[in-house]
Write an enzyme that holds these catalytic residues in place. Structure first.
Site, short mmCIF file in Angstrom:
data_model
loop_
_atom_site.label_atom_id
_atom_site.label_comp_id
_atom_site.label_asym_id
_atom_site.label_seq_id
_atom_site.Cartn_x
_atom_site.Cartn_y
_atom_site.Cartn_z
N ASN A 428 0.58 -1.01 0.10
CA ASN A 428 0.09 -0.06 0.13
C ASN A 428 0.85 1.29 -0.13
O ASN A 428 1.59 1.48 0.93
CB ASN A 428 -1.04 -0.09 1.30
CG ASN A 428 -1.82 1.44 1.21
OD1 ASN A 428 -2.50 1.48 0.49
ND2 ASN A 428 -1.38 2.27 2.39
N GLU A 429 0.62 2.09 -0.85
CA GLU A 429 1.35 3.58 -1.03
C GLU A 429 2.88 3.49 -1.00
O GLU A 429 3.48 4.67 -0.80
CB GLU A 429 0.54 4.30 -0.26
CG GLU A 429 -0.87 4.51 -0.39
CD GLU A 429 -1.70 5.55 0.51
OE1 GLU A 429 -0.96 6.08 1.59
OE2 GLU A 429 -2.92 6.05 0.15
N ASN A 430 3.38 2.23 -1.21
CA ASN A 430 4.89 2.33 -1.14
C ASN A 430 5.76 3.03 -2.35
O ASN A 430 6.91 3.54 -2.60
CB ASN A 430 5.42 0.97 -0.73
CG ASN A 430 4.87 0.47 0.56
OD1 ASN A 430 4.99 1.36 1.64
ND2 ASN A 430 4.39 -0.58 0.70
N SER A 474 -0.42 -0.56 -4.90
CA SER A 474 -1.78 0.41 -5.07
C SER A 474 -1.50 1.46 -4.29
O SER A 474 -1.12 1.81 -2.94
CB SER A 474 -2.94 -0.39 -4.44
OG SER A 474 -3.87 0.52 -4.63
#
Length: 827
Positions: A428-430, A474
């Site tokens: 997530n969002e990395n 994502s």
């Protein structure tokens, strides 16, 4: 195989750390599976961590070491027998001893562990200890050794393989758990056992179902005897022989004319029983070990073939493109061991009742449980499973790399074969963090997780679960290297929309048309009953101390007020503020969903942040931690309905989008009217509506319908076949609502109460907040808009008995109209 669960009789003690006097030196009974916080609470040594400001009182637990101790009866290992001590999950940094002898250490919450205890087991009493050291201290030590990597929030959660949100998040408490969080058992076996069974399920073009069963076998001795492996699905059976010493086998079963498994809203969810058995060649009717699973036959892919707009991200199930209607999922309780299968069923059923067909398991939580996947298999809810990486740069060096590979291999193999599993996602969002959050400068060339997302994890998925698609992260742009197309580009792949909420008004959702919006949302407080059960400030206000502790978002209340100000009248009391912020949350998120759905097939999915809560908090959730639906849930039920009408701008003009997410054509008479708030029709039209299956049609209203004479007192309405859309010509705060627009009667009925409402003037978003009166009260509908002369009956289900009159005025009966003047008294 003989299994003895070791769940009874555990004792817990604090060993080291800043332990308060009330706990120091005490030994309490421990629940297994369980966690330290729950054991101390059960013993009366700490208050409930969710109450008021108790979270602040429990910071000492972050740096405390604990010991679990159990004495159990057993017999020593017999000749030719294996005896294993199996832990399905330990949270997190642990050392295990049996009869005073070390047998293993752990540092990963996401893995299971198995230890051969034959040398240590004795006849009679055996003493087992599990010592947990501070996960925070372990993470800080790892960070000191490997070098700091950027992360959100204060603690270095990226330095230990533990649920990231366990260290606090912008909706979650900083209550760092420890404990034996999954089952533990003693397993006695001989000859061989099934170590892992991995069914890969596909469907051939002719409708034949294929189950490819991959089995890994552990032998008691390396050169053990010939073994027989069998697998059955229905009347279909396959058999394989493992020669002496062999430890792997693959069986292929073909099932003709299978019934396909479909997502909710697209078809049924038939499941087939699969049994796998391991036996010796001499005694093949007496299995050494068996595994039972249920499988569903479906093919699933994600279409990322570039098109004229960019790169789509569309789920394709059994050859059918679907619009993913869903939400993000966080752990349903911060204390994971309290989450039962029944609780999961209730939550997934709430998602289904809001017409959702997908849940995304967010990467700051866990690999979800077998119970969760079984429930989704049964109900047709697709599951997008993140690997547990979120909002941080993750080192790729040891000791973390080996832990990441081990946990990924175990969980991919465990979950393969679930028909609901739709996507493995790198995190997530990395990727976005590296692109936008200043990581390259801080990292100075150090690893940050890219090798996990683009190499290790996709290789593991390709090897162990090739039937399920994989995405690097994502948000992300498929096929784009780091430094190429931005990972959050609206024209490519998946997008997270957080400018709305953080900086922009929710009408800015319409500034973007993403290919798939996998995160977007807006905050609102929990229901009144939940809020007042857990927070007892006197007076209770949006700035009272305990209320603020249960608002974790940066400047959260400021964003709530700024987000509401352009749209709704200014609240004049805390109960007004509570209702208005809940209403604005519902309005904002539904606004985004309707916009995105109107752009199908260019936009192929919306996953709202978030479905559920893990504790009582002001958050983005549609269902609060006491399982009560907030107004947002009712708004989502309408916005995600199979058939929807919504007014949307196109090329500078307002149009009506008719969205048909069913397999049948939508045909009927479409009625459009512009009328005054008192019901005088000023312009109207009737047209034939024809919307094909799984499609969207745009209807352009005549200019007379779009041109109000008095913007403050007129409304545009469209309806067809019981589906309706409403458009006002200015914001609610500027409209000339009548506060006395409703006449109301309430009556006791079997199982609760019925509230009959009649509109004498335009009444918007009428709601019955019955939990103000009874904690168990649930209303069947909410946010109902009525034109003059229309009626609606709300049904409240409750076991409580009270005067029905309390249901007929504020703070129970609410609407936008009720915000326009001081709240009337009940009477």
């Amino acid at each position: 195989m003989a299994r003895t669960f070791l769940h009874e009789g555990w004792l817990l003690s604090a060993m080291r750390g800043p332990v308060p006097d009330a706990v120091r030196g005490r030994t309490v009974q421990a629940a297994v599976p369980g966690s330290v916080h729950l054991d101390l609470m059960a013993a009366g040594l700490i208050p409930d961590p969710y109450l008021d400001r108790v979270e602040e009182e429990l910071v000492w637990m972050h740096r405390t070491d604990w010991q679990y101790r159990l004495t159990f009866e057993a017999t020593a290992a017999q000749a030719g027998e294996r005896v294993d001590l199996a832990f399905d999950g330990l949270d997190t940094v642990a050392a295990i001893t049996l009869n005073g002898r070390p047998i293993g250490t752990t540092a990963n919450m996401h893995r299971s562990y198995r230890f051969d205890v034959r040398p240590h087991l004795v006849d009679g009493a055996n003493e087992l200890t599990v010592g947990f050291t501070s996960a925070l201290q372990h993470a800080e030590d790892t960070e000191a050794a490997l070098g700091r990597r950027e992360h959100v929030y204060p603690h270095p959660f990226n330095m230990v393989r533990k649920m990231a949100c366990g260290f606090g998040w912008d909706w979650g408490p900083d209550l760092q758990t420890a404990g034996i969080w999954k089952p533990v058992r003693l397993e006695r076996w001989h000859t061989a056992r099934l170590d892992r069974v991995r069914p890969l399920v596909t469907v051939e073009p002719d409708g034949t179902g294929v189950v490819e069963v991959h089995a890994d076998v552990e032998r008691a001795v390396a050169d053990g005897p010939e073994l027989v492996l069998t697998a059955e699905v229905g009347a279909c059976r396959a058999r394989a022989v493992l020669a002496a010493g062999d430890t792997t086998a693959v069986l292929r079963l073909t099932v003709p004319d299978v019934r396909l498994w479909w997502p909710a809203g697209y078809g049924d969810q038939p499941l087939y029983d699969l049994r796998v058995a391991l036996a010796t060649a001499e005694r093949h009717e007496d299995p050494l070990d068996t595994v039972d699973r249920r499988v569903g036959f479906r093919n699933i892919t994600v279409d990322t073939t570039p098109d004229e707009t960019g790169t789509p991200f569309a789920f394709v199930v059994n050859g059918t493109r679907i619009f993913a209607k869903g939400a993000n999922w966080i752990p349903d309780d911060h204390f994971l061991t309290r989450i039962t299968r029944e609780r999961l069923e209730r939550r997934v059923d709430q998602a289904l009742a809001a017409h959702m067909n997908m849940l995304r398991i967010w990467g700051g939580g866990i690999y979800e449980t077998d119970d969760f996947y079984d429930v989704c298999d049964e109900r047709g809810v697709l599951v997008w499973q993140d690997f547990p990486f979120a909002c941080a740069a993750y080192p790729e060096e040891e000791p973390l790399r080996g832990e990441v590979e081990a946990e990924a291999r175990e969980n991919v193999a465990r979950l393969a074969g679930h028909p609901s599993l739709a996507l493995w996602n790198g995190g997530n969002e990395n990727l976005w963090g590296y692109a936008d959050w200043g990581w390259p400068e801080q990292l100075a060339g150090r690893t940050w997780g890219l090798g996990y997302y683009t190499d290790l994890l996709p290789r593991i998925v390709a090897e162990l679960d090739p039937t399920t698609p994989y995405a690097d992260g994502s948000p992300y742009t498929p096929g784009a290297p780091v430094g190429g197309i931005h990972p959050n580009d609206e024209n490519h792949g998946t997008r997270h929309e957080w400018e709305v909420w953080n900086r922009l008004d929710y009408t800015a959702y319409r500034h973007h048309v993403p290919r798939f919006c996998s995160e977007f949302g807006f905050q609102g407080p929990p229901t009144w009953a939940t809020l007042t059960r857990w927070i007892h400030d006197e007076p209770l206000t949006q700035t009272s101390p305990a209320f603020l502790l249960h608002q974790k978002a940066e400047d959260g209340n400021g964003k709530l007020d700024r987000g509401m100000a352009p749209h709704l009248p200014t609240p004049r009391s805390f109960t007004d503020w509570h209702w208005a912020t809940q209403l604005n949350q519902a309005r904002a998120v539904a606004f985004g969903v309707e916009h995105f759905r109107s752009w199908w097939p260019r936009t192929a999915g919306t996953l709202v942040w978030q479905l559920n809560d893990c504790w009582p908090v002001t958050s983005w959730a549609a269902v609060d931690s006491d399982e009560r639906p907030k107004p947002l849930w009712y708004a989502l039920r309408r916005a995600y309905a199979p058939r929807m009408l919504t007014f949307q701008p196109r090329s500078g003009r307002l149009v009506l989008a008719a969205v048909n997410d069913t397999d049948e054509p939508w045909t009927g008479r479409l009625v459009l009217e512009r009328q005054t708030f008192e019901g005088v029709v000023l312009a109207g039209a009737k047209v034939d509506l024809r919307v094909g299956p799984r499609s969207v049609v745009l209807v352009e209203p005549d200019d007379a319908l779009l041109t109000p004479e008095e913007v403050r007192q007129e409304v545009l309405m469209a309806s067809s076949e019981g589906v309706r859309a409403i458009h006002t010509f200015c914001e609610d705060r500027d409209l000339a609502y009548r506060p006395d627009a409703l006449s109301v009667q309430a009556h006791a009925v079997p199982g609760g109460y019925r509230i009959d409402v009649r509109a004498t003037s335009f009444a918007r978003d009428v709601a019955v907040l019955a939990d103000h009166v009874a904690h168990d009260a649930i209303v069947d509908d909410m946010l109902v808009t009525l034109l003059p002369g229309e009626t609606h009956s709300f049904h409240v289900h409750t076991s409580r008995i009270f005067d029905p009159a309390v249901l007929t005025a504020a703070p129970v009966l609410r609407s936008v109209n009720s915000l326009c003047h001081p709240t009337p008294e009940i009477g």
